[in-house]
Write a protein that holds these residues in place. Sequence first.
Motif, short mmCIF file in Angstrom:
data_model
loop_
_atom_site.label_atom_id
_atom_site.label_comp_id
_atom_site.label_asym_id
_atom_site.label_seq_id
_atom_site.Cartn_x
_atom_site.Cartn_y
_atom_site.Cartn_z
N MET A 1 58.77 23.60 32.54
CA MET A 1 58.98 22.17 32.57
C MET A 1 60.21 21.88 33.43
SD MET A 1 59.87 19.66 29.35
CE MET A 1 59.02 20.80 28.32
N GLU A 2 60.12 20.86 34.26
CA GLU A 2 61.21 20.48 35.14
C GLU A 2 61.75 19.12 34.73
OE1 GLU A 2 60.01 20.78 39.24
OE2 GLU A 2 58.75 22.51 38.79
N LEU A 3 62.98 18.84 35.19
CA LEU A 3 63.60 17.55 34.85
C LEU A 3 62.75 16.37 35.32
CD1 LEU A 3 67.42 18.07 35.49
CD2 LEU A 3 66.24 17.84 33.31
N ARG A 4 62.08 16.53 36.43
CA ARG A 4 61.27 15.42 36.93
C ARG A 4 60.14 15.08 35.95
NH1 ARG A 4 56.53 17.36 39.78
NH2 ARG A 4 56.73 19.57 40.04
N HIS A 5 59.61 16.11 35.26
CA HIS A 5 58.57 15.85 34.27
C HIS A 5 59.13 15.01 33.12
CE1 HIS A 5 56.81 19.65 36.06
NE2 HIS A 5 55.93 18.70 36.33
N ALA A 31 48.73 10.57 40.56
CA ALA A 31 49.64 11.73 40.53
C ALA A 31 50.48 11.71 39.25
CB ALA A 31 50.54 11.73 41.75
N LEU A 32 50.93 10.55 38.85
CA LEU A 32 51.72 10.43 37.62
C LEU A 32 50.87 10.79 36.40
CD1 LEU A 32 54.30 9.69 36.12
CD2 LEU A 32 53.57 7.29 36.20
N SER A 33 49.66 10.29 36.36
CA SER A 33 48.76 10.63 35.25
C SER A 33 48.54 12.14 35.14
CB SER A 33 47.41 9.93 35.42
OG SER A 33 47.56 8.53 35.36
N ARG A 34 48.36 12.79 36.30
CA ARG A 34 48.17 14.24 36.33
C ARG A 34 49.42 14.96 35.81
NH1 ARG A 34 45.80 13.44 41.07
NH2 ARG A 34 47.63 14.03 42.27
N GLN A 35 50.59 14.49 36.23
CA GLN A 35 51.84 15.13 35.80
C GLN A 35 52.01 15.03 34.28
OE1 GLN A 35 54.08 16.95 37.55
NE2 GLN A 35 52.79 16.75 39.35
N ILE A 36 51.69 13.87 33.72
CA ILE A 36 51.81 13.70 32.26
C ILE A 36 50.79 14.57 31.55
CG2 ILE A 36 51.58 12.05 30.35
CD1 ILE A 36 54.21 11.79 31.99
N LYS A 37 49.58 14.63 32.07
CA LYS A 37 48.54 15.48 31.48
C LYS A 37 48.97 16.95 31.54
CE LYS A 37 44.42 16.43 29.86
NZ LYS A 37 44.63 17.21 28.65
N ASN A 38 49.54 17.38 32.67
CA ASN A 38 50.03 18.75 32.80
C ASN A 38 51.16 19.03 31.79
OD1 ASN A 38 48.25 19.16 34.90
ND2 ASN A 38 49.79 18.96 36.51
N GLU A 40 51.60 17.53 28.87
CA GLU A 40 50.96 17.63 27.55
C GLU A 40 50.28 19.00 27.39
OE1 GLU A 40 49.88 13.10 26.20
OE2 GLU A 40 48.57 14.03 27.71
N ASP A 41 49.60 19.46 28.44
CA ASP A 41 48.95 20.77 28.38
C ASP A 41 49.98 21.89 28.22
OD1 ASP A 41 46.52 19.51 28.67
OD2 ASP A 41 46.28 20.03 30.80
N GLU A 42 51.08 21.80 28.96
CA GLU A 42 52.13 22.82 28.87
C GLU A 42 52.74 22.87 27.47
OE1 GLU A 42 56.54 23.75 30.79
OE2 GLU A 42 55.15 22.46 31.89
N LEU A 43 52.94 21.70 26.88
CA LEU A 43 53.52 21.64 25.54
C LEU A 43 52.50 21.91 24.45
CD1 LEU A 43 55.74 18.45 25.97
CD2 LEU A 43 56.53 20.83 25.88
N GLY A 44 51.23 21.72 24.77
CA GLY A 44 50.18 21.86 23.77
C GLY A 44 50.20 20.74 22.74
N ILE A 45 50.69 19.58 23.16
CA ILE A 45 50.87 18.42 22.27
C ILE A 45 50.41 17.16 22.99
CG2 ILE A 45 52.61 17.00 21.07
CD1 ILE A 45 52.52 19.71 19.84
N VAL A 46 49.79 16.26 22.25
CA VAL A 46 49.45 14.94 22.78
C VAL A 46 50.67 14.05 22.61
CG1 VAL A 46 47.97 12.92 22.49
CG2 VAL A 46 47.00 15.22 22.27
N LEU A 47 51.18 13.53 23.73
CA LEU A 47 52.36 12.67 23.68
C LEU A 47 52.00 11.19 23.63
CD1 LEU A 47 54.43 14.60 26.39
CD2 LEU A 47 54.77 14.65 23.90
N PHE A 48 50.89 10.84 24.27
CA PHE A 48 50.43 9.46 24.33
C PHE A 48 49.03 9.35 23.74
CE2 PHE A 48 53.39 9.78 27.90
CZ PHE A 48 54.21 8.69 27.67
#
Length: 179
Positions: A1-5, A31-38, A40-48
Amino acid sequence: MELRHLKYFVTVAEELNFSRAAVRLYISQPALSRQIKNLEDELGIVLFLRQSDGLILAEAGKFFLQQAKDILNRSDVAVQTLKAHYSNTDEPLVIGYIPTILQTFLGKTLHSFGLAYPEVAVRLQEMPPSEQVRALRDGAIDIAFMGNPPDELDEEFTVKCVKKVLDCCAFTRYAPVGT
């Protein structure tokens, strides 16, 4: 995970809208939607929770929002602290001046500055006003103290009158902090 995420997540969480968040971030909405989805996938958690009437933060998203804001804030503080205390410490602040200025007030002012900012090295360079302007343009000095400056310098430098009695002006290549 990066600060931009984290920045992306916080902006979407504040807006609760991908389109508005994308505008604020100067990136495309897909692109923003993809970044948020990525993320969530990296964390294994639904944020929204995505609903027909918009987004809402999931419970995990509410917790993560607080943490992300804290991390971003600490990152900003670290960068500002580095810039304030550790940048250009090897390079002195070079000040050009005319002799009458040093005798009247610059000496006392520099003494006070040295007490307040002991980590800043200062080098004084006596020179006539025309040489000061040239040295500022060339980057040889950082600040110039002179009297009766030419009018066109206002367009090129930050000009401040520092002592009305002497009609002395200071010039700097850089805008003062807070302006």
